[in-house]
Motif scaffolding. Structure first.
Motif, PDB file in Angstrom:
ATOM      1  N   LEU A 105       7.120   6.562  -7.194  1.00 28.44           N
ATOM      2  CA  LEU A 105       7.847   7.398  -8.141  1.00 28.44           C
ATOM      3  C   LEU A 105       9.309   7.546  -7.727  1.00 28.44           C
ATOM      4  CD1 LEU A 105       7.552   9.073 -10.702  1.00 28.44           C
ATOM      5  CD2 LEU A 105       6.974  11.030  -9.271  1.00 28.44           C
ATOM      6  N   ASP A 106       9.565   7.750  -6.452  1.00 33.99           N
ATOM      7  CA  ASP A 106      10.940   7.836  -5.953  1.00 33.99           C
ATOM      8  C   ASP A 106      11.700   6.540  -6.234  1.00 33.99           C
ATOM      9  OD1 ASP A 106      10.601  10.422  -5.061  1.00 33.99           O
ATOM     10  OD2 ASP A 106      10.148   9.844  -2.984  1.00 33.99           O
ATOM     11  N   GLY A 107      11.024   5.426  -6.056  1.00 37.79           N
ATOM     12  CA  GLY A 107      11.657   4.127  -6.322  1.00 37.79           C
ATOM     13  C   GLY A 107      12.058   3.993  -7.783  1.00 37.79           C
ATOM     14  N   VAL A 143      12.645   6.482  -9.920  1.00 39.71           N
ATOM     15  CA  VAL A 143      13.725   7.435 -10.181  1.00 39.71           C
ATOM     16  C   VAL A 143      15.055   6.874  -9.685  1.00 39.71           C
ATOM     17  CG1 VAL A 143      14.631   9.713  -9.554  1.00 39.71           C
ATOM     18  CG2 VAL A 143      12.238   9.467 -10.232  1.00 39.71           C
ATOM     19  N   ASN A 144      15.072   6.256  -8.536  1.00 40.82           N
ATOM     20  CA  ASN A 144      16.308   5.666  -8.000  1.00 40.82           C
ATOM     21  C   ASN A 144      16.811   4.529  -8.878  1.00 40.82           C
ATOM     22  OD1 ASN A 144      16.449   7.423  -5.834  1.00 40.82           O
ATOM     23  ND2 ASN A 144      15.278   6.080  -4.483  1.00 40.82           N
ATOM     24  N   VAL A 145      15.920   3.704  -9.395  1.00 42.16           N
ATOM     25  CA  VAL A 145      16.323   2.603 -10.271  1.00 42.16           C
ATOM     26  C   VAL A 145      16.951   3.159 -11.547  1.00 42.16           C
ATOM     27  CG1 VAL A 145      15.444   0.737 -11.732  1.00 42.16           C
ATOM     28  CG2 VAL A 145      14.688   0.913  -9.370  1.00 42.16           C
ATOM     29  N   VAL A 146      16.354   4.214 -12.103  1.00 42.07           N
ATOM     30  CA  VAL A 146      16.892   4.822 -13.324  1.00 42.07           C
ATOM     31  C   VAL A 146      18.254   5.443 -13.059  1.00 42.07           C
ATOM     32  CG1 VAL A 146      16.538   6.679 -15.001  1.00 42.07           C
ATOM     33  CG2 VAL A 146      14.644   5.182 -14.399  1.00 42.07           C
ATOM     34  N   ARG A 147      18.418   6.112 -11.919  1.00 41.92           N
ATOM     35  CA  ARG A 147      19.711   6.713 -11.584  1.00 41.92           C
ATOM     36  C   ARG A 147      20.796   5.660 -11.434  1.00 41.92           C
ATOM     37  NH1 ARG A 147      17.615  11.094  -7.247  1.00 41.92           N
ATOM     38  NH2 ARG A 147      17.016  12.688  -8.742  1.00 41.92           N
ATOM     39  N   GLU A 148      20.455   4.513 -10.866  1.00 46.44           N
ATOM     40  CA  GLU A 148      21.432   3.449 -10.658  1.00 46.44           C
ATOM     41  C   GLU A 148      21.769   2.725 -11.963  1.00 46.44           C
ATOM     42  OE1 GLU A 148      19.720   0.968  -7.656  1.00 46.44           O
ATOM     43  OE2 GLU A 148      19.876   2.500  -6.112  1.00 46.44           O
ATOM     44  N   ASN A 149      20.830   2.681 -12.903  1.00 45.30           N
ATOM     45  CA  ASN A 149      21.016   1.961 -14.169  1.00 45.30           C
ATOM     46  C   ASN A 149      20.930   2.938 -15.330  1.00 45.30           C
ATOM     47  OD1 ASN A 149      21.055  -0.655 -12.865  1.00 45.30           O
ATOM     48  ND2 ASN A 149      18.867  -0.352 -12.541  1.00 45.30           N
ATOM     49  N   LYS A 150      22.036   3.604 -15.635  1.00 43.10           N
ATOM     50  CA  LYS A 150      22.059   4.624 -16.690  1.00 43.10           C
ATOM     51  C   LYS A 150      21.730   4.042 -18.066  1.00 43.10           C
ATOM     52  CE  LYS A 150      23.467   8.124 -14.217  1.00 43.10           C
ATOM     53  NZ  LYS A 150      22.663   9.255 -13.948  1.00 43.10           N
ATOM     54  N   GLU A 151      21.998   2.743 -18.290  1.00 42.68           N
ATOM     55  CA  GLU A 151      21.732   2.156 -19.604  1.00 42.68           C
ATOM     56  C   GLU A 151      20.240   2.079 -19.922  1.00 42.68           C
ATOM     57  OE1 GLU A 151      21.974  -1.160 -16.638  1.00 42.68           O
ATOM     58  OE2 GLU A 151      23.379   0.405 -17.184  1.00 42.68           O
ATOM     59  N   LEU A 152      19.374   2.227 -18.914  1.00 47.35           N
ATOM     60  CA  LEU A 152      17.927   2.237 -19.164  1.00 47.35           C
ATOM     61  C   LEU A 152      17.505   3.493 -19.905  1.00 47.35           C
ATOM     62  CD1 LEU A 152      16.525   0.959 -15.740  1.00 47.35           C
ATOM     63  CD2 LEU A 152      16.700  -0.301 -17.872  1.00 47.35           C
ATOM     64  N   VAL A 153      18.194   4.583 -19.668  1.00 44.17           N
ATOM     65  CA  VAL A 153      17.827   5.856 -20.259  1.00 44.17           C
ATOM     66  C   VAL A 153      18.512   6.057 -21.603  1.00 44.17           C
ATOM     67  CG1 VAL A 153      17.827   8.347 -19.899  1.00 44.17           C
ATOM     68  CG2 VAL A 153      17.553   6.833 -17.971  1.00 44.17           C
ATOM     69  N   ASN A 201       0.827  -1.195   0.000  1.00 43.73           N
ATOM     70  CA  ASN A 201       0.000   0.000   0.000  1.00 43.73           C
ATOM     71  C   ASN A 201       0.878   1.268   0.000  1.00 43.73           C
ATOM     72  OD1 ASN A 201      -2.374   1.301  -0.228  1.00 43.73           O
ATOM     73  ND2 ASN A 201      -2.949   1.119   1.937  1.00 43.73           N
ATOM     74  N   LEU A 202       1.879   1.286  -0.926  1.00 46.06           N
ATOM     75  CA  LEU A 202       2.789   2.420  -1.035  1.00 46.06           C
ATOM     76  C   LEU A 202       2.068   3.610  -1.661  1.00 46.06           C
ATOM     77  CD1 LEU A 202       5.938   0.606  -2.437  1.00 46.06           C
ATOM     78  CD2 LEU A 202       5.585   1.403  -0.106  1.00 46.06           C
ATOM     79  N   GLU A 203       2.465   4.759  -1.269  1.00 48.83           N
ATOM     80  CA  GLU A 203       1.912   5.977  -1.841  1.00 48.83           C
ATOM     81  C   GLU A 203       2.570   6.236  -3.202  1.00 48.83           C
ATOM     82  OE1 GLU A 203      -0.558   7.918  -0.653  1.00 48.83           O
ATOM     83  OE2 GLU A 203      -0.773   6.425   0.928  1.00 48.83           O
ATOM     84  N   TYR A 204       1.908   7.035  -4.001  1.00 49.27           N
ATOM     85  CA  TYR A 204       2.383   7.350  -5.347  1.00 49.27           C
ATOM     86  C   TYR A 204       3.785   7.941  -5.322  1.00 49.27           C
ATOM     87  CZ  TYR A 204       2.744   9.606  -9.890  1.00 49.27           C
ATOM     88  OH  TYR A 204       3.184  10.025 -11.118  1.00 49.27           O
ATOM     89  N   GLU A 205       4.031   8.889  -4.439  1.00 52.71           N
ATOM     90  CA  GLU A 205       5.348   9.538  -4.366  1.00 52.71           C
ATOM     91  C   GLU A 205       6.452   8.529  -4.045  1.00 52.71           C
ATOM     92  OE1 GLU A 205       2.646  10.822  -2.700  1.00 52.71           O
ATOM     93  OE2 GLU A 205       2.285  12.482  -4.081  1.00 52.71           O
ATOM     94  N   GLU A 206       6.136   7.564  -3.174  1.00 52.13           N
ATOM     95  CA  GLU A 206       7.131   6.552  -2.826  1.00 52.13           C
ATOM     96  C   GLU A 206       7.428   5.660  -4.033  1.00 52.13           C
ATOM     97  OE1 GLU A 206       5.144   4.741   0.462  1.00 52.13           O
ATOM     98  OE2 GLU A 206       6.141   6.020   1.934  1.00 52.13           O
TER      99      GLU A 206
END
Length: 167
Positions: A20-22, A24-34, A13-18
């Motif tokens: 979204l933060d998750g 964003v963190n995954v994308v920051r850690e895995n630059k090849e996704l972007v 039952n995570l909130e939307y902001e949580e």
């Protein structure tokens, strides 16, 4: 049909902001996704006067190395588009007959980059220019696209120098 809030937000039952933060963190850690957002910056032409009726492009070889192109091919394009003659001197500078300002070189180099360097598919400058028989092909290192490139065609060049008497 009712939407089950627990299935949408997950068991925790995570909130939307949580959530979204998750992401964003995954994308920051895995630059090849972007993908690589880095854009190649080509150096501006540095032009000097080389006598009464000569212009010298000082950083010609540096520009060619940044584009990953052979200086002879770039020189042929420049000279053809400018309608003049020129050559590489001993210091690897392009000496061109005539008086030209940096904006002349800039416009022609920009056209060369758009036609012979930048990929038409993904707009990446990471390309290879290869020649097969009489055609040039542009192969992109990023997306794998391959396209033919228009050959360098010389237009009319007015003859210069002393004229011969008509016989």
């Amino acid at each position: 049909m009712a939407i089950d809030e627990e299935n949408v937000l997950g068991e925790n039952n995570l909130e939307y902001e949580e959530l979204l933060d998750g992401v964003v963190n995954v994308v920051r850690e895995n630059k090849e996704l972007v993908g690589d957002i880095h854009r190649e910056v080509f150096p501006p032409p540095k032009v000097q006067r080389g006598g009464m009726n000569k212009t010298v492009l000082v950083n010609f070889v540096d520009i060619c190395e940044t584009m990953h192109r052979e200086p002879e091919h770039v020189m042929n394009f420049l000279l053809t588009e400018m309608g003049t003659i020129g050559s590489l001197n001993g210091q690897q500078r392009l000496a061109v007959k005539g008086r030209f300002v940096p904006s002349n070189f800039e416009g022609i180099l920009r056209r060369y980059i758009n036609e012979h360097v930048i990929c038409n598919g993904c707009r990446s400058p990471e390309t290879i220019l290869s020649k097969e028989k009489t055609l040039f092909f542009l192969k992109c290192q990023q997306c794998g696209a391959e396209s033919s490139v228009a050959p360098i065609k010389s237009g009319f060049v007015a003859p210069t120098g002393p004229r011969n008497a008509a016989t």
